[in-house]
Motif scaffolding. Structure first.
Motif, PDB file in Angstrom:
ATOM      1  N   GLY A  36       0.684  -1.154   0.135  1.00  0.00           N
ATOM      2  CA  GLY A  36       0.169   0.081   0.065  1.00  0.00           C
ATOM      3  C   GLY A  36       0.926   1.263  -0.084  1.00  0.00           C
ATOM      4  N   GLY A  41      -3.188  -0.210  -2.977  1.00  0.00           N
ATOM      5  CA  GLY A  41      -3.173  -0.960  -1.831  1.00  0.00           C
ATOM      6  C   GLY A  41      -3.628  -0.557  -0.772  1.00  0.00           C
ATOM      7  N   GLY A  42      -3.267  -1.004   0.345  1.00  0.00           N
ATOM      8  CA  GLY A  42      -3.345  -0.188   1.667  1.00  0.00           C
ATOM      9  C   GLY A  42      -4.212  -0.928   2.682  1.00  0.00           C
ATOM     10  N   PHE A  44      -7.206  -0.273   3.745  1.00  0.00           N
ATOM     11  CA  PHE A  44      -8.632  -0.305   3.541  1.00  0.00           C
ATOM     12  C   PHE A  44      -9.023  -1.057   2.621  1.00  0.00           C
ATOM     13  CE2 PHE A  44     -12.699   1.492   2.103  1.00  0.00           C
ATOM     14  CZ  PHE A  44     -13.214   2.106   3.278  1.00  0.00           C
ATOM     15  N   ILE A  45      -8.285  -1.329   1.442  1.00  0.00           N
ATOM     16  CA  ILE A  45      -8.523  -2.388   0.215  1.00  0.00           C
ATOM     17  C   ILE A  45      -8.211  -3.597   0.600  1.00  0.00           C
ATOM     18  CG2 ILE A  45      -7.839  -3.146  -1.923  1.00  0.00           C
ATOM     19  CD1 ILE A  45      -7.161  -0.035  -2.595  1.00  0.00           C
TER      20      ILE A  45
END
Lengths: 146, 801
Positions: A36, A41-42, A44-45
């Motif tokens: 992310g 990305g990250g 949350f996703i």
């Protein structure tokens, strides 16, 4: 209402596909989570993708199976995520810098080589857990209500 | 973060673990663990005594919102230390007392001590903050913790009423203070109290300066229960007695006095300050003592007595402002009022604290606090009687107890000012000493009343719910400590004069110190045959006569018409407010989602269109629009047609599928416009929500569109068309006029340097705008819990009929 009583679909193809696809989705979620900071990305996703993997199990089997595999209370996961997020943010205060100041540095880790480690990642972990916790809480409570 | 910050925040941090302790170790009273906190803090704060005695101050800074000038700056001087010691010292005794007062088996101790520790942090924060916004934050936290503590026995209707009342009144005052802070900081350009004082010369003449003054006084008056805001304090007595002893007599109600003292350097030059503070104070003294006599509840008497004593200290603080208006500084005549204020503040904490604890003991051991039912307890409860005797005699101002000394000084201060020629006062300056003397007479009357009715006279055992006996020793130790202080201070008052009083007075009157004036604190028992002495004799004589004839004139109290009583006014105001809001609620909140959407969208449309019109922003340039590809047009057509068809769909399945189509199309747009993060999120959300729909699909009712009339449909169509039009207009307008440089540039430049990240979206989420994300996940968590409880409630039949 009658159709609902028939919980187990007994769809062999879906079930066997699920058992390894879930792993792939889950690994992809982990990849997204860690990637992310540099690529899409990250937390949350990553969290959403993780819950979609869990939803797949739920669709292929049923809620009880999911419960057996992952016996978590998702409300606690939400709470844990919030706690991690808040603690990361307030951790900065201990070092006499404003709330939410992040820190990062580069380390030479075995296997990974030169890696950057961020406190932002910890905060993201909180986001991840909250997203998984909330989606699964909602889906489970709605699915269970009969 | 310094040790001082740690000391302020220690109680609230410890409170996080209290419920756990209460649950896991039920055999030991949780209070014993809590007791450690104030005891530690007392020893920590007392180390500063030698320093503040020599005029030193201690500050520490912890950055919080530096860009807004809001930092957690602690500032400890003589005044702050005095309060910190009161808070932690009385706090220790109160916690010890509460261990015996609150039954570990019956009460939820976890919550009680959480609130109490929260309050302790709030109070320490109030008295040790230099930044006004931080001060305000802690100030409101004292209101909130007080609210929670008053409502501790929330099953009782009176507790809830009292809690609401105190909250409404004190928070109103707090909000006024926030306004005052806004004005003051705008004028001086700083949120620091010390810096505001330093820039006093440039802001004093400003027209809004007096507005700020009044707003600050509103906060102080509401908190310290000054007339006409005093009505909340008697109702706050529904709280458990340790709370009354702590918050509603020794500490929180004194926050208002603290505020007046702390801001005296800034405001006291104004004559308005002198008038308001001293006249409101002296009238409160008079009014409180007058009303205390008619009460039947022990705690009720003590509540009104606290109001009147707070009024006394308040008036002294106001009178002390006179010191700034006279040129002769070194004779110490005008500073005596301030000295008396601080001295009486300490004395009041000792004797009123012990009296409240005594009232709690009587309540605990007999089951009632009604003085009409009590009587003759002297033989059964000799130690409690001793406590009550010393406490009330001190309150009545009888030598050799400490209350006598400060009351003598009070009279001196009152006479001094009324005799002076400040602000053309003499023409009606006589009112001040008259009100003071009358108030003191009634104080004398209710002081006798408390002891006489509780401990002497005939015993009425048949009236008492419990068989009375002396309290356990642990409950007696805290009030005994306090009354021994009453005696010690009474006999050796000069123990305090240089250690606590002088440093505090110097902090209140820095102008006097700066001008080279000397603040000489020397308290003596015997002043000689002066006017004060004869006034004291007068108070005792008239008080005694009034007490003896009490049954004959007590009925006078019933003559006061109920309609003009402040409590009646308050209730009426509350009722009218509730009625109005119910009416508004019933017309607006229909319970249909579609009505709310109409409000929301209608409001947005009106707001934005008016703004666009008002700023003359209907400008559209076509040239910044890049060329449109054919596939984009096709996607847009798919999007529009699927959205349109949803409105005509006859079955729910079709609607869900069409909704999915719109969602995925939007995701495709994100892909096209190179927003992979958004696209990814949108795709996953669409997927998960379709799964969710599948789960609930069978339980949803069939779509019925029959009851919807044509006008209703047309109205909806109009609104949706308007929303679409508005959004398009905004998009076009923002494209064609760029008043500011795009913020994207900042992120592009700094993402790698400041956050060492590569993905701008994610770095913004977790770093640059991490606060947003924190609140977003908080909202998410709330939504999850909300859905969980709603569905669980429906299943258990909690909500459904």
């Amino acid at each position: 209402m009658k159709k609902q009583a028939k919980k187990h679909t007994n769809d062999v193809i879906l079930e066997s596909a699920t058992s390894f696809i879930t792993f792939i989705i889950f690994l992809f979620a982990v990849y997204l989570f860690f990637a992310g900071h540099y690529t899409p990305g990250g937390g949350f996703i990553g969290g959403l993708v993780t819950s979609s993997a869990l939803v797949l199990i739920l669709l292929a089997y049923d809620i009880k199976t999911l419960r057996r595999i992952l016996p978590f209370d998702y409300k606690w996961i939400t709470a844990l995520g919030m706690l991690i997020a808040v603690l990361t943010a307030s951790g900065a205060l201990v070092f006499n810098v404003p709330f939410f100041t992040h820190a990062h540095d580069y380390f030479n880790l075995p296997l990974f080589g030169k890696t950057s480690l961020h406190t932002a990642m910890l905060f993201d972990l909180g986001v991840y857990l909250v997203v998984v916790g909330v989606t699964m809480t909602i889906i489970q409570t709605i699915g269970e209500s009969d | 973060m310094s040790v001082m910050h740690g000391a302020i925040l220690l109680p609230i941090l410890i409170s996080l673990f209290i419920p756990l302790l209460a649950k896991r170790i039920p055999t030991i009273h949780t209070g014993w663990f809590v007791l450690v906190v104030p005891v530690l803090l007392v020893s920590y704060f007392s180390r500063f005594l030698p320093g503040t005695m020599s005029g030193e101050t201690y500050t520490a800074r912890m950055p919080w919102l530096p860009s807004l000038g809001i930092d957690f700056v602690t500032y400890l001087d003589g005044l702050g230390l005095l309060f910190a010691l009161l808070i932690t010292g009385i706090g220790s005794l109160v916690v010890l007392y509460s261990i015996f007062y609150l039954d570990a088996k019956k009460e939820s101790l976890g919550t009680f001590y959480v609130y109490l520790l929260m309050f302790m942090t709030a109070m320490l924060g109030v008295v040790l903050s230099d930044n006004m916004v931080v001060l305000y934050l802690f100030w409101e936290l004292t209101s909130i913790s007080s609210f929670l503590l008053i409502a501790y026995w929330y099953e009782r209707e009176r507790s809830r009423y009292g809690a609401q009342k105190s909250m409404l009144i004190t928070v109103f005052g707090g909000l006024a203070m926030l306004g005052g802070i806004a004005i003051l900081s705008t004028l001086s350009g700083s949120l620091s109290i010390r810096e505001t004082y330093a820039s006093l010369a440039s802001i004093q003449g400003e027209p809004f300066f007096t507005v700020a003054l009044v707003l600050f006084l509103l906060a102080a008056f509401t908190k310290s229960a000054q007339f006409p805001f005093h009505i909340w304090l008697p109702d706050a007595m529904e709280a458990p007695t340790p709370v009354s002893a702590y918050l509603h007599s020794a500490t929180m109600v004194k926050a208002g006095l603290y505020l007046v003292a702390r801001f005296s350097p800034i405001f006291a030059d104004e004559s308005l300050w002198f008038y308001l503070v001293s006249s409101v104070g002296i009238f409160t003294l008079f009014w409180g003592s007058l009303n205390a006599v008619k009460q039947h509840d022990l705690k009720g008497i003590l509540a009104y007595s606290t109001i009147s004593q707070l009024g006394l200290i308040m008036s002294l603080l106001g009178l002390g402002a006179a010191a700034l208006h006279v040129d002769v500084l070194d004779d110490g005549l005008y500073t005596i009022a301030t000295v008396a204020a601080i001295f009486h503040l300490i004395n009041h904490a000792t004797f009123k604290g012990s009296l409240f604890m005594m009232a709690g003991i009587v309540d605990h051991e007999t089951g009632t606090r009604d003085i009409r039912k009590l009587g003759g307890l002297a033989q059964l409860m000799p130690i409690s009687m001793t406590i009550a005797m010393i406490g009330t005699l001190s309150m009545a101002g009888i030598p050799p107890f400490n209350g006598f000394l400060s009351k003598e000084m009070f009279l001196t201060g009152v006479l001094e000012v009324s005799g002076s020629d400040l602000f053309n006062l003499p023409s009606y300056g006589w009112i001040i000493p008259v009100l003071a003397v009358v108030g003191s007479i009634f104080t004398f009357v209710y002081s006798i009343l408390i002891v006489r009715k509780t401990f002497f006279g005939k015993r009425q055992d048949d009236q008492l719910p419990k068989t009375p006996h002396e309290a356990p020793i642990g409950m007696l130790i805290p009030p005994l400590v306090l009354v021994s202080l009453v005696v010690i201070i009474g006999l050796f008052p000069n123990l305090l004069s240089n250690t606590l009083i002088r440093p505090a007075v110097e902090a209140i009157l820095p102008q006097v110190v700066d001008a080279g004036g000397k603040i000489d604190v020397h308290i003596t028992m015997w002043h000689g045959f002066k006017l004060e002495f004869f006034l004291t004799l007068l108070i005792f004589t008239v008080g005694f006569i009034l007490y003896k004839t009490l049954p004959r004139w007590q009925s006078l109290y019933n003559r006061m018409p109920r309609a003009i009583s402040l409590n009646h006014q308050y209730d009426a105001l509350l009722r009218r407010g509730e009625q109005t809001s119910t009416r508004i609620h019933d017309t607006v909140m229909t319970g249909y989602m579609r009505s709310y959407l109409v409000y929301i969208f209608g409001f947005i449309v009106i707001l934005i269109l008016t703004a666009l019109y008002g700023f003359d922003a209907f400008r559209f340039a076509v040239d910044p629009i890049s060329s449109i590809h054919a596939y984009e047009i096709i996607l847009a057509l798919v999007l529009v047609s699927s959205a349109l068809s949803i409105t005509f769909a006859r079955s729910r399945l079709t609607s869900i599928i069409l909704l999915g189509v719109t969602g995925y199309t939007v995701a495709l747009f994100f892909v096209l416009f190179r927003a992979p993060d958004l696209a990814l999120t949108q795709l996953v959300i669409e997927t998960v929500s379709v799964a969710l729909f599948l789960l609930v699909f069978y339980r949803l009712p069939e779509i019925s569109r029959k009851e919807e009339r044509i006008p209703f449909k047309l109205g909806n169509a109009l609104i949706s068309a308007l929303v679409g039009l508005t959004v398009t207009l905004v998009a076009l307008a923002s494209l064609s006029q760029r008043s500011f440089a795009s913020i994207a540039k900042y992120y592009i430049d700094n993402v790698a340097d400041l956050a060492a990240g590569g993905n701008m979206v994610n770095v913004i989420l977790v770093d640059f705008r991490g606060f947003d994300t924190l609140f977003e996940i908080a909202v998410l968590a709330l939504a999850g819990i909300g859905i969980f409880t709603m569905i669980k409630f429906r299943r258990t039949g909690g909500m459904d009929k």
